[in-house]
Design a protein around this motif. Structure first.
Motif, PDB file in Angstrom:
ATOM      1  N   SER A   1       0.848  -1.191   0.000  1.00  0.00           N
ATOM      2  CA  SER A   1       0.000   0.000   0.000  1.00  0.00           C
ATOM      3  C   SER A   1       0.881   1.238   0.000  1.00  0.00           C
TER       4      SER A   1
ATOM      5  N   ILE B   1      -3.784   3.684   0.329  1.00  0.00           N
ATOM      6  CA  ILE B   1      -4.531   2.881  -0.643  1.00  0.00           C
ATOM      7  C   ILE B   1      -3.689   1.668  -1.016  1.00  0.00           C
TER       8      ILE B   1
ATOM      9  N   ASP C   1      -4.491  -3.375  -4.907  1.00  0.00           N
ATOM     10  CA  ASP C   1      -5.726  -3.943  -5.451  1.00  0.00           C
ATOM     11  C   ASP C   1      -6.767  -2.869  -5.712  1.00  0.00           C
ATOM     12  N   GLU C   2      -6.882  -1.893  -4.805  1.00  0.00           N
ATOM     13  CA  GLU C   2      -7.865  -0.817  -4.985  1.00  0.00           C
ATOM     14  C   GLU C   2      -7.477   0.059  -6.172  1.00  0.00           C
TER      15      GLU C   2
ATOM     16  N   ALA D   1      -8.342  -1.827  -9.309  1.00  0.00           N
ATOM     17  CA  ALA D   1      -9.787  -1.869  -9.520  1.00  0.00           C
ATOM     18  C   ALA D   1     -10.297  -0.562 -10.115  1.00  0.00           C
ATOM     19  N   ILE D   2      -9.761   0.569  -9.636  1.00  0.00           N
ATOM     20  CA  ILE D   2     -10.164   1.872 -10.163  1.00  0.00           C
ATOM     21  C   ILE D   2      -9.722   2.017 -11.613  1.00  0.00           C
TER      22      ILE D   2
END
Length: 301
Positions: free
Chosen positions: A3, A106, A109-110, A113-114
């Motif tokens: 992250s 963040i 993976d996030e 995804a965005i």
């Protein structure tokens, strides 16, 4: 999962590389450029930003702060910096978003995804994802993890960098990047330190090392009238660019605009004095010098 700390994600970006892109703005930068239009990007901490024009003086934030760091004044909400812990409680329920926090953690993976949600725009425009900042190489492990994850999905990757990073980090990132947007401020190292806080020896070394790999790159020059637009600096810059190995380079001229003053106020800083913006005549003169060295230029990009 890896992250990192970012301060913004911009969708449908058209000035951060080819096509339509998603730009991830990393928080933290080793440079402190006098003209930086994203001063909230410099610190590696989450920061509070307050917009007095949006504030309705409801007092919600004063009650919400667990440390007594917020107080109501005739000019709006004042923050006692010595008491503020940056917890963000004051921003969570602000009805007009007058108070907000710049920076959030963040995961990879996030981010992916965005980015994936915008794939249709990439396919139509040959776009992709851009890592910007701040300085994305200031968080090298996170940057590499994002780049590798996007590469595995066939997403075009751009890195916007000041070049002020460990050479081995830059070259490792180059293995996971289709295009670099490499900033060049000025050639004189002492002047570079005066205006950005660091010398540029490492930056110029990294520029040559990166070019030697054959990496595709555009050179970005933030152009500030009276600071780095003089003929001597531009000619010396053109000489350096002309000597680089690899594919020919395009120079993107980025005219300075005094848009950072309000952000400094919202951060609680004293705004730096405004600099002069270059005009069309200045841009034409600078472009003509680069053209003399057979270097293509574009305004913006």
């Amino acid at each position: 999962m890896q992250s990192g700390l970012i301060f913004d994600i911009k969708k449908y970006a058209i000035n951060d590389g080819p096509g339509i892109r998603v730009t991830i703005f990393f928080k933290g930068c080793p440079l402190k450029c006098f003209w930086c239009h994203n001063p909230e990007s410099i610190s590696t901490r989450i920061q509070k930003m307050y917009n007095a024009a949006k504030c309705i003086r409801c007092g919600w934030c004063v009650e919400a702060c667990p440390y007594g760091a917020c107080s109501m004044t005739s000019d709006g909400v004042a923050t006692i910096r010595d008491l503020c812990r940056g917890c963000g409680k004051c921003a969570e329920g602000c009805p007009t978003v007058a108070t907000e926090m710049s920076g959030r953690t963040i995961g990879v993976d996030e981010v992916v995804a965005i980015v994936e949600k915008e794939r249709a725009f990439f396919d139509q425009s040959n776009g992709g994802v851009t890592l910007s900042g701040g300085e994305p190489l200031y968080q090298p492990e996170f940057a590499l993890a994002v780049l590798k994850a996007c590469g595995q999905r066939g997403i075009h990757r751009v890195v916007d960098t000041s070049g002020f990073a460990k050479t081995e980090v830059l070259l490792e990132v180059a293995k996971e990047t289709e295009l670099f947007l490499f900033d060049m401020k000025m050639i004189d190292s002492e002047k570079h330190k005066q205006w950005t806080g660091v010398r540029n020896d490492l930056i110029l070394h990294n520029l040559k090392e990166l070019a030697a790999t054959g990496a595709a790159m555009n050179i970005r020059i933030p152009l500030i009238k009276g600071v780095n637009d003089d003929d001597e600096n531009i000619e010396q810059t053109a000489v350096v660019i002309s000597s680089l190995e690899g594919p020919s380079k395009v120079v993107n001229l980025l005219p300075y605009h005094n848009i950072m003053a309000n952000k400094h106020i919202r951060l609680g800083n004293t705004p730096a004095a405004a600099l002069d913006e270059p005009g069309p005549i200045d841009l034409d003169r600078v472009a003509a010098i680069f053209h003399h060295f057979d270097i293509q230029t574009q305004v913006g990009g």
